[in-house]
Enzyme design. Structure first.
Site, PDB file in Angstrom:
ATOM      1  N   THR A   1       7.336  -0.888  -0.247  1.00 34.49           N
ATOM      2  CA  THR A   1       7.306  -2.349  -0.259  1.00 34.49           C
ATOM      3  C   THR A   1       6.377  -2.822  -1.381  1.00 34.49           C
ATOM      4  OG1 THR A   1       5.474  -2.505   1.332  1.00 34.49           O
ATOM      5  CG2 THR A   1       7.713  -2.426   2.227  1.00 34.49           C
ATOM      6  N   GLY A   2       6.640  -4.030  -1.879  1.00 31.06           N
ATOM      7  CA  GLY A   2       5.837  -4.530  -2.993  1.00 31.06           C
ATOM      8  C   GLY A   2       5.965  -3.639  -4.210  1.00 31.06           C
TER       9      GLY A   2
ATOM     10  N   SER B   1      -7.824  -0.233   1.257  1.00 24.13           N
ATOM     11  CA  SER B   1      -8.681  -0.592   0.119  1.00 24.13           C
ATOM     12  C   SER B   1     -10.119  -0.210   0.397  1.00 24.13           C
ATOM     13  CB  SER B   1      -8.615  -2.096  -0.156  1.00 24.13           C
ATOM     14  OG  SER B   1      -9.554  -2.474  -1.152  1.00 24.13           O
TER      15      SER B   1
ATOM     16  N   GLY C   1       2.669  -2.948 -10.394  1.00 21.24           N
ATOM     17  CA  GLY C   1       1.428  -2.262 -10.062  1.00 21.24           C
ATOM     18  C   GLY C   1       1.557  -0.948  -9.323  1.00 21.24           C
ATOM     19  N   ILE C   2       0.768  -0.802  -8.265  1.00 23.80           N
ATOM     20  CA  ILE C   2       0.719   0.438  -7.505  1.00 23.80           C
ATOM     21  C   ILE C   2       2.074   0.761  -6.891  1.00 23.80           C
ATOM     22  CG2 ILE C   2      -0.224   1.472  -5.393  1.00 23.80           C
ATOM     23  CD1 ILE C   2      -2.920   0.189  -6.107  1.00 23.80           C
ATOM     24  N   GLY C   3       2.761  -0.238  -6.386  1.00 28.33           N
ATOM     25  CA  GLY C   3       4.076  -0.005  -5.798  1.00 28.33           C
ATOM     26  C   GLY C   3       5.062   0.552  -6.805  1.00 28.33           C
TER      27      GLY C   3
ATOM     28  N   TYR D   1     -10.083 -10.776   2.384  1.00 31.37           N
ATOM     29  CA  TYR D   1      -9.231  -9.665   1.951  1.00 31.37           C
ATOM     30  C   TYR D   1      -9.684  -8.360   2.594  1.00 31.37           C
ATOM     31  CZ  TYR D   1      -7.114  -6.222  -1.192  1.00 31.37           C
ATOM     32  OH  TYR D   1      -6.422  -5.155  -1.707  1.00 31.37           O
TER      33      TYR D   1
END
Length: 254
Positions: free
Chosen positions: A11-12, A136, A16-18, A149
């Site tokens: 997902t996402g 994170s 970036g990381i996805g 966050y």
């Protein structure tokens, strides 16, 4: 080819990381469903990967979208072997300025989105499969203006432990991956930094990282591959910190 024949969901995955993780999963033999709210970047990711990827627009905060995605996966591949619940985001905001809209937005994507992604996929997740949640290091560090966050990431870390127990009868492993400093396009889109500011931050923090460099999306992808593969078959309920040793040794100037 550690994941040859496996079916994965990221997902996402549009940036970036996805994006980096989806590419690495495919390189290791998996067929990858790349999902997110905007189809155009997903199609670019799928085209870059080639025949081992399929782009599907699906919003993790919309349960109907995730249910439809699960049915699509069932129809096309019969089941799912790996979830990388990566979709999320956030930005610094002071305690005094947090609004209900800020709370709903960050908890909506980062916590609700993870919950309903996994819940929707349970009927198609094969026994013995692997769920990996993007957490994170902020959940541990108490960074200024990141309380909202960080709280969302602490919440999904808790999911890894509870779901390990909930799903042990199906031998489904649940783990977190906790990225350190991984400069991606989110630094400009989510954090509002200019390219110059990103570079200045990288220059500032690099001396405080024992590994001697900041990380890349592919570094996270490698950790996800490990947790998705048989090499980690005796690992579940953990949060794997991928930060070059920064939080293990010292927080420094992060």
């Amino acid at each position: 080819m550690q994941l040859e024949g496996k079916i994965a969901l990221v997902t996402g995955a549009g940036t970036g990381i996805g994006r980096g993780t989806a590419r690495r999963l495919a390189e290791e033999g998996a067929f990858v469903y790349v999902t997110g709210r905007n189809l155009e970047p997903l199609e670019k990711v799928a085209a870059d990967i080639g025949g081992r990827a399929r782009a599907v627009r699906a919003d993790v905060t919309n349960k109907a979208d995730m249910d439809q995605l699960a049915e699509l996966i069932r129809q096309e591949h019969g089941g799912l072997d790996t979830i990388f619940a990566n979709a999320g985001g956030g930005h610094p905001i002071s305690l005094e300025q947090i609004t209900t809209e800020d709370f709903d937005r960050q908890f909506g994507v980062n916590v609700k989105g993870v919950l309903f992604t996994v819940q929707a996929m349970l009927p198609v997740l094969r026994d013995g499969s692997s769920i990996i949640i993007n957490t994170s290091i902020t959940a541990d560090m108490g960074l200024k203006d990141f309380s909202l966050y960080a709280a969302t990431k602490a919440a999904v870390r808790s999911f890894t432990k509870s779901w390990t127990t909930d799903l042990k009868h199906r031998r489904i492993r649940v783990n977190g991956v906790s990225p350190g400093v991984i400069p991606t396009d989110a630094y400009t889109t989510e954090l509002g930094m200019t390219e110059t500011q990103v570079q200045e931050y990288v220059d500032l923090v690099t001396p405080e990282v024992p590994a001697g460099r900041v990380g890349t999306a592919e570094d996270i992808g490698d950790a996800v591959i490990f947790l998705a593969s048989d090499a980690s078959s005796y690992i579940t309920g953990i949060d794997l910190v991928v930060d070059g040793g920064m939080t293990a040794v010292y927080a420094g100037k992060a």
